[in-house]
Design an enzyme around this catalytic site. Structure first.
Site, PDB file in Angstrom:
ATOM      1  N   ASP A 199     -16.717 -27.282 -26.376  1.00  0.00           N
ATOM      2  CA  ASP A 199     -16.560 -27.328 -27.825  1.00  0.00           C
ATOM      3  C   ASP A 199     -15.932 -28.661 -28.249  1.00  0.00           C
ATOM      4  O   ASP A 199     -15.010 -29.164 -27.590  1.00  0.00           O
ATOM      5  CB  ASP A 199     -15.668 -26.166 -28.263  1.00  0.00           C
ATOM      6  CG  ASP A 199     -15.525 -26.057 -29.762  1.00  0.00           C
ATOM      7  OD1 ASP A 199     -16.549 -25.847 -30.434  1.00  0.00           O
ATOM      8  OD2 ASP A 199     -14.385 -26.180 -30.255  1.00  0.00           O
ATOM      9  N   GLU A 264     -20.669 -30.436 -26.971  1.00  0.00           N
ATOM     10  CA  GLU A 264     -20.980 -30.423 -28.400  1.00  0.00           C
ATOM     11  C   GLU A 264     -20.352 -31.657 -29.042  1.00  0.00           C
ATOM     12  O   GLU A 264     -19.132 -31.805 -29.059  1.00  0.00           O
ATOM     13  CB  GLU A 264     -20.414 -29.175 -29.074  1.00  0.00           C
ATOM     14  CG  GLU A 264     -20.650 -29.163 -30.592  1.00  0.00           C
ATOM     15  CD  GLU A 264     -19.616 -28.364 -31.367  1.00  0.00           C
ATOM     16  OE1 GLU A 264     -19.969 -27.837 -32.434  1.00  0.00           O
ATOM     17  OE2 GLU A 264     -18.450 -28.279 -30.917  1.00  0.00           O
TER      18      GLU A 264
END
Length: 541
Positions: A199, A264
Site C-alpha cells: 500500500d 501501489e
C-alpha cells in the site's frame, strides 16, 4: 516457477464484503474459504486480500495496530492458515496487503513514541516542532483533507499523517523502523504467503528537511474538489531514499522461493509513470507496480496507448501491473458509461481489453459480474473522504459493497445486516443468475481469461501499436510464432476500417464483421485477429 507472477491474473478480494460466515454482516476468512472455488473457476492465478491485520478500522484496516495477527472481525491466524492451504490446493497464490508507510495511532509503537521525546521509539514516527506561531512545520496536506500534521501535547510536537490523523507515518529514515518492517514481512513469508501488495509504496520516505511542497499550477485554473489537489507532492512522498529500502525488501523476498511484491504508486499521469518505472526497473527493486492511470476516467486509444508506452519508456526492462477497478476508485463500468449504450457490452469489452495488455493483470471482486458503482445515501457511508466532502466527493463505499452470490438474503452475502447495503442493481447480477445465462458477463470473463492463458502472444508477447484514428485502439502482440492483432472500438458509435490480408477473429469477439475488404466494429466492438500479414487503415469520410 519463480516468476509465476509474470503475465499472471490476480483477483482482489475485499474481505469485509466477500462472504459473511457468521451472520454479523461482515465478511470473514471462513467466508472467503467457502467461495474460493468460484475464484478458481475464473481461471485466475492468485488472490490479493485487502488488509486483515488487527485494526481499529478507522480506515477499514489500512490503519494497522498489530502487524502479526488477524483482526477478530475476520477470524484467527488458524483461519488464515486454512485459507492459504485451501487456496494453494486450488492452484491459487495468496498475496497479502501490507500497509507499511503508516500505522494506527493505537499501535504500541506509536503509543510509546508519542509518550516522550526520549523513549526508545521516540524517532520511529515523523515528528516536528511547530513554527514560532504554533502552526505546523510546513504546508504538507493530507490525502483525506486538511493539514498532514496533528498536534501531540505530550511531546509538544506535531506528527505527520498523510492520511487520517489516526494513521501516523512511520519514520523510514530510522534503520530500526526499516528492520521492524522487514521482520513483519518475514513473519508472513514464513507463514506461506506468496507475495505482498504494498500500500502507498511511494509514501515510505519524506523529505528529511521537511521543506514545503510547491503549489500545483493547474489547481488555480481548475480548482480540485479536495484540498489535496492543490499541491505537487515533491517533498512529502516520492523521495529518492525509497529505492534503497525497496532493494532491501527485494533481497528479503528473493531469499524465499517464488515470492513477489506489487507496489501501489499513489499517483497517475507523468509522475505516476516515472515513479512506477523507477521502482520496477532492473531486478533488485519491486517485481511490479501499478498506478492510478488505468484507474482513472480516461477511456480513449490515446489514453491507454500513452500509459503503456510511458511505462515502457520509463522501465524498458520492467514489468507492469494493470487494473481497471479496485477498492479505491468507482467501478469502471460506471466510470466509463458515457462511452457505451450497453452496460454488458462495455463490461465484455473491458475484460477483453485488459486481458490483451502486456503485464500482470488485476481484477476486482464483482467486476466479473459487471457490477456498477453502488449509489449510496449519506447515512449509509463509512468512508472518511465521503463523510467529510459529501456530496461533491462520494467516497469509496460505492465500490466496496458486498458481493452478490444468489437470491438469498442480501444476495447471499450475509444472514445479518450487511455493513454496507446491497442495492437492487447488484441483486440483478448475482453469480447464480449469471451462471445460468450463457451470454453473461461472468461467462465472458471466464472465456476471455482462458483465451489469454491459451494464447502465448497475450500471455508473454511484446506489444506493437498500430496508428489508427480514435476511437480505435489497435496493437499487435507477438510471441512463440503467434501474431494477434487486437482491435477495440472505444466508443458507442460503429466504425469501419479497411483491411487487407487473411483475417479471422479468434477467441472472444463482439460486434465484428469482415467482408469485402472492410472490417466493421459495432459500439464497443472488439476482436483478436490471427495472422501476420494483416494491414488496417482508416476509411475516408
Amino acid at each position: 516457477m519463480s516468476d509465476w507472477w509474470r503475465g499472471a491474473i490476480v483477483y482482489q478480494i475485499y474481505p469485509r464484503s466477500y462472504q459473511d460466515s457468521d451472520g454479523d454482516g461482515l465478511g470473514d476468512l471462513k467466508g472467503i474459504i467457502s467461495r474460493l472455488d468460484h475464484v478458481a473457476s475464473l481461471g485466475v492465478d492468485a488472490i490479493w486480500l485487502s488488509p486483515i491485520a488487527t485494526s481499529p478500522m478507522k480506515d477499514m484496516g489500512y490503519d494497522v495496530s498489530n502487524y502479526t495477527d488477524i483482526d477478530p472481525l475476520f477470524g484467527t491466524l488458524d483461519d488464515f492458515d486454512a485459507l492459504v492451504d485451501k487456496a494453494h490446493g486450488l492452484g491459487l497464490k495468496v498475496i497479502l496487503d501490507q500497509v507499511l508507510s503508516h500505522t494506527s495511532d493505537k499501535h504500541p509503537w506509536f503509543g510509546e513514541s508519542r509518550a516522550s521525546r526520549t523513549n526508545d521509539r521516540a524517532d520511529w514516527y515523523v515528528w516536528a516542532d511547530p513554527k514560532p506561531d504554533g502552526t505546523p512545520p510546513n504546508n504538507w496536506l493530507s490525502v483525506f483533507g486538511g493539514p498532514a500534521w496533528e498536534w501531540e501535547p505530550r511531546r509538544k510536537q506535531y506528527y505527520l499523517h498523510n492520511f487520517l490523523n489516526e494513521q501516523p507515518d512511520l519514520n523510514m529514515h530510522n534503520p530500526d523502523v526499516q528492520d521492524a518492517i522487514l521482520d513483519v514481512m518475514r513473519f508472513w513469508l514464513d507463514r506461506g504467503v506468496d507475495g505482498f501488495r504494498l500500500d502507498t509504496v511511494n509514501y515510505y520516505f519524506h523529505d528529511a528537511a521537511q521543506r514545503d511542497n510547491p503549489a500545483n499550477p493547474d489547481a488555480a485554473k481548475n480548482p480540485p474538489r479536495e484540498t489535496y489537489g492543490w499541491q505537487l507532492y515533491t517533498r512529502s512522498k516520492n523521495q529518492p531514499e525509497n529505492i534503497a529500502f525497496l532493494q532491501r525488501m527485494r533481497a528479503l523476498t528473493d531469499s524465499y522461493d517464488a515470492r513477489m511484491m506489487v507496489g501501489e504508486v499513489g499517483d497517475g499521469g507523468e509522475t505516476g509513470m516515472k515513479i512506477m518505472g523507477e521502482y520496477t526497473r532492473g531486478t533488485d527493486r519491486l517485481h511490479m507496480c501499478y498506478n492510478f492511470e488505468m484507474l482513472s476516467p480516461g477511456f480513449s486509444a490515446k489514453h491507454f496507448r500513452g500509459a503503456i508506452e510511458a511505462y515502457k519508456a520509463a522501465a524498458p526492462d520492467g514489468w507492469p501491473s494493470w487494473s481497471f477497478s479496485n477498492h479505491d476508485v468507482p467501478r469502471h463500468v460506471t466510470r466509463w458509461a458515457e462511452h457505451s449504450v450497453d452496460h454488458d457490452a462495455l463490461a465484455r469489452q473491458s475484460v477483453a481489453l485488459l486481458m490483451a495488455f502486456e503485464g500482470t493483470i488485476g481484477i476486482y471482486q464483482g467486476e466479473e459480474l459487471g457490477l456498477p458503482e453502488a449509489e449510496l445515501e449519506y447515512s449509509e457511508l463509512t468512508d472518511p473522504p465521503g463523510l467529510r466532502f459529501w456530496p461533491e466527493v462520494k467516497g469509496r463505499d460505492g465500490c466496496r459493497t458486498p458481493m452478490v452470490w444468489d437470491d438469498g438474503a442480501h444476495g447471499g452475502f450475509s444472514t445479518g445486516t450487511p455493513w454496507l447495503p446491497v442495492k437492487p442493481p447488484h441483486l440483478a447480477r448475482t453469480v447464480a443468475a449469471q451462471e445460468a445465462a450463457n451470454d453473461s458477463v461472468l461467462h465472458a470473463y471466464r472465456d476471455t481469461i482462458a483465451f489469454r492463458k491459451s494464447a502465448p502472444a497475450l500471455h508473454s508477447g511484446k506489444t506493437e501499436f498500430l496508428d489508427l484514428p480514435e476511437p480505435v485502439l489497435a496493437f499487435r502482440r507477438v510471441a512463440k510464432g503467434q501474431v494477434l492483432t487486437c482491435l477495440f472500438n472505444l466508443s458507442a458509435t460503429p466504425v469501419t476500417l479497411k483491411i487487407t490480408g487473411t483475417a479471422a477473429p479468434v477467441g472472444p469477439s463482439q460486434y465484428v464483421t469482415i467482408a469485402g475488404g472492410q472490417l466493421s466494429l459495432g459500439a464497443n466492438g472488439f476482436a483478436y485477429l490471427d495472422g501476420a500479414g494483416i494491414t488496417l487503415a482508416a476509411t475516408k469520410g
